[in-house]
Write an enzyme that holds these catalytic residues in place. Structure first.
Site, PDB file in Angstrom:
ATOM      1  N   ARG A   1     -33.527 -14.494   2.268  1.00 16.12           N
ATOM      2  CA  ARG A   1     -34.716 -14.184   1.475  1.00 16.12           C
ATOM      3  C   ARG A   1     -35.709 -13.359   2.290  1.00 16.12           C
ATOM      4  O   ARG A   1     -36.305 -12.409   1.794  1.00 16.12           O
ATOM      5  CB  ARG A   1     -35.394 -15.475   0.998  1.00 16.12           C
ATOM      6  CG  ARG A   1     -34.671 -16.149  -0.164  1.00 16.12           C
ATOM      7  CD  ARG A   1     -35.359 -17.435  -0.556  1.00 16.12           C
ATOM      8  NE  ARG A   1     -34.656 -18.093  -1.640  1.00 16.12           N
ATOM      9  CZ  ARG A   1     -35.162 -18.274  -2.860  1.00 16.12           C
ATOM     10  NH1 ARG A   1     -36.348 -17.810  -3.148  1.00 16.12           N
ATOM     11  NH2 ARG A   1     -34.469 -18.893  -3.786  1.00 16.12           N
TER      12      ARG A   1
ATOM     13  N   GLY B   1     -45.241 -13.583  -7.599  1.00 14.34           N
ATOM     14  CA  GLY B   1     -45.584 -14.936  -7.994  1.00 14.34           C
ATOM     15  C   GLY B   1     -46.203 -15.735  -6.871  1.00 14.34           C
ATOM     16  O   GLY B   1     -47.176 -16.467  -7.061  1.00 14.34           O
TER      17      GLY B   1
ATOM     18  N   ARG C   1     -58.452 -20.417  -6.799  1.00 12.52           N
ATOM     19  CA  ARG C   1     -57.242 -21.217  -6.994  1.00 12.52           C
ATOM     20  C   ARG C   1     -56.131 -20.846  -6.013  1.00 12.52           C
ATOM     21  O   ARG C   1     -54.948 -21.062  -6.285  1.00 12.52           O
ATOM     22  CB  ARG C   1     -56.724 -21.099  -8.435  1.00 12.52           C
ATOM     23  CG  ARG C   1     -57.701 -21.637  -9.475  1.00 12.52           C
ATOM     24  CD  ARG C   1     -57.227 -21.385 -10.884  1.00 12.52           C
ATOM     25  NE  ARG C   1     -58.181 -21.901 -11.845  1.00 12.52           N
ATOM     26  CZ  ARG C   1     -57.965 -22.969 -12.622  1.00 12.52           C
ATOM     27  NH1 ARG C   1     -56.835 -23.638 -12.544  1.00 12.52           N
ATOM     28  NH2 ARG C   1     -58.882 -23.364 -13.472  1.00 12.52           N
TER      29      ARG C   1
ATOM     30  N   ASP D   1     -30.333 -16.138  -6.660  1.00 11.28           N
ATOM     31  CA  ASP D   1     -29.225 -17.076  -6.884  1.00 11.28           C
ATOM     32  C   ASP D   1     -28.401 -16.558  -8.048  1.00 11.28           C
ATOM     33  O   ASP D   1     -28.850 -15.705  -8.807  1.00 11.28           O
ATOM     34  CB  ASP D   1     -29.745 -18.486  -7.181  1.00 11.28           C
ATOM     35  CG  ASP D   1     -30.610 -18.528  -8.438  1.00 11.28           C
ATOM     36  OD1 ASP D   1     -30.124 -19.022  -9.469  1.00 11.28           O
ATOM     37  OD2 ASP D   1     -31.758 -18.069  -8.403  1.00 11.28           O
TER      38      ASP D   1
ATOM     39  N   ARG E   1     -46.355 -14.331  -0.404  1.00 15.44           N
ATOM     40  CA  ARG E   1     -45.617 -13.064  -0.388  1.00 15.44           C
ATOM     41  C   ARG E   1     -46.595 -11.893  -0.506  1.00 15.44           C
ATOM     42  O   ARG E   1     -46.391 -10.840   0.104  1.00 15.44           O
ATOM     43  CB  ARG E   1     -44.595 -13.020  -1.524  1.00 15.44           C
ATOM     44  CG  ARG E   1     -43.671 -11.798  -1.467  1.00 15.44           C
ATOM     45  CD  ARG E   1     -42.604 -11.871  -2.538  1.00 15.44           C
ATOM     46  NE  ARG E   1     -41.698 -12.980  -2.295  1.00 15.44           N
ATOM     47  CZ  ARG E   1     -40.907 -13.530  -3.221  1.00 15.44           C
ATOM     48  NH1 ARG E   1     -40.921 -13.056  -4.448  1.00 15.44           N
ATOM     49  NH2 ARG E   1     -40.125 -14.535  -2.936  1.00 15.44           N
TER      50      ARG E   1
ATOM     51  N   ARG F   1     -44.428  -5.639 -10.806  1.00 21.56           N
ATOM     52  CA  ARG F   1     -44.119  -6.989 -10.340  1.00 21.56           C
ATOM     53  C   ARG F   1     -42.899  -6.964  -9.443  1.00 21.56           C
ATOM     54  O   ARG F   1     -41.876  -6.337  -9.773  1.00 21.56           O
ATOM     55  CB  ARG F   1     -43.869  -7.916 -11.527  1.00 21.56           C
ATOM     56  CG  ARG F   1     -43.166  -9.227 -11.163  1.00 21.56           C
ATOM     57  CD  ARG F   1     -43.123 -10.194 -12.309  1.00 21.56           C
ATOM     58  NE  ARG F   1     -41.867 -10.917 -12.396  1.00 21.56           N
ATOM     59  CZ  ARG F   1     -41.473 -11.888 -11.578  1.00 21.56           C
ATOM     60  NH1 ARG F   1     -42.223 -12.245 -10.566  1.00 21.56           N
ATOM     61  NH2 ARG F   1     -40.308 -12.484 -11.755  1.00 21.56           N
TER      62      ARG F   1
ATOM     63  N   SER G   1     -38.278 -12.734  -8.017  1.00 26.24           N
ATOM     64  CA  SER G   1     -36.896 -13.195  -7.887  1.00 26.24           C
ATOM     65  C   SER G   1     -36.325 -13.496  -9.268  1.00 26.24           C
ATOM     66  O   SER G   1     -37.065 -13.723 -10.223  1.00 26.24           O
ATOM     67  CB  SER G   1     -36.819 -14.446  -7.008  1.00 26.24           C
ATOM     68  OG  SER G   1     -37.603 -15.490  -7.552  1.00 26.24           O
TER      69      SER G   1
END
Length: 235
Positions: free
Chosen positions: A220, A24, A47, A207, A28, A91, A94
């Protein structure tokens, strides 16, 4: 091909490998390109959604961001599958745990994805479609987790269109054995199915929705690389 570049991806046909690992967060993706790829070439910055193609252990692979939520990943994966000749998308992301045995830093491999999204309505199906992963990729990912010593579970997730939900009723998904909650997997799996291609999602628990357990910034950074190791082992 005449329909590339697309409005959202500035690459030409052939710039993107048949296997794409997506995340996402485009930063990353940049981290993965710097960490895992040799001879990485950036093919997209439209973008700010970064994309790179390079090699990993001699095999050609592309990396790209997909943004947050179903509509965003829906656009990018549709274009990759249908305009750029991509055959499989993995993919890495998280998810929030809905299972008392899945803790922060653990991995969840999404065998299937329930959803509250209306995305499947476009297909006009005479029933409810069940989005699932490619079993070959899933089996390899589970084997890789065993080999790498990762804590993980394989099963159902819930893909939600809403992050700040006023009436989430997460306990009902818990009662159905759903392991975790996120926002993109069902749409990825639908696009793969409709285009006749393969997809798999591997998520790190960031989480715990039931207990309030959360990751720190350091955790993380250190633990989110486990899912990347698994994803790159599938290439």
């Amino acid at each position: 091909m005449s329909n590339t570049p697309t409005p959202h991806i500035g690459a030409k046909f052939g710039d993107i490998a048949e296997t794409v690992i997506m995340a996402g967060d485009p930063l990353r993706v940049k981290f993965m390109a710097e960490t895992f790829l040799d001879d990485a070439v950036q093919f997209n910055n439209v973008r700010g959604m970064l994309g790179f193609t390079g090699t990993h252990k001699g095999k050609r692979i592309s990396l790209m961001g997909h943004g947050m939520g179903g509509p965003s990943i829906g656009i990018y994966t549709y274009e990759l599958f249908n305009f750029y000749g991509v055959k499989q998308i993995i993919r890495v992301g998280s998810a929030g745990s809905l299972n008392m045995d899945l803790h922060v830093g653990d991995l969840v491999i999404a065998q299937g994805a329930c959803t509250d999204s209306n995305y499947a309505a476009q297909y006009g199906l005479p029933g409810t479609f069940a989005p699932i992963a490619d079993f070959g990729l899933l089996r390899k990912a589970a084997d890789a987790c065993d080999k790498l010593g990762c804590r993980y579970k394989v099963g159902n997730v819930i893909t939600s269109d809403v992050f700040y939900h006023e009436n989430a009723q997460d306990d009902k998904w818990v009662n159905m054995g759903v392991l975790a909650k996120e926002m993109e997997i069902a749409i990825l799996y639908m696009n793969a199915a409709r285009s006749g291609n393969k997809a798999l999602a591997i998520c790190t628990i960031s989480d715990h929705i039931l207990t309030g357990e959360q990751t720190t910034a350091e955790e993380r950074q250190l633990t989110f690389t486990k899912m990347m190791d698994v994803a790159f082992s599938l290439i």
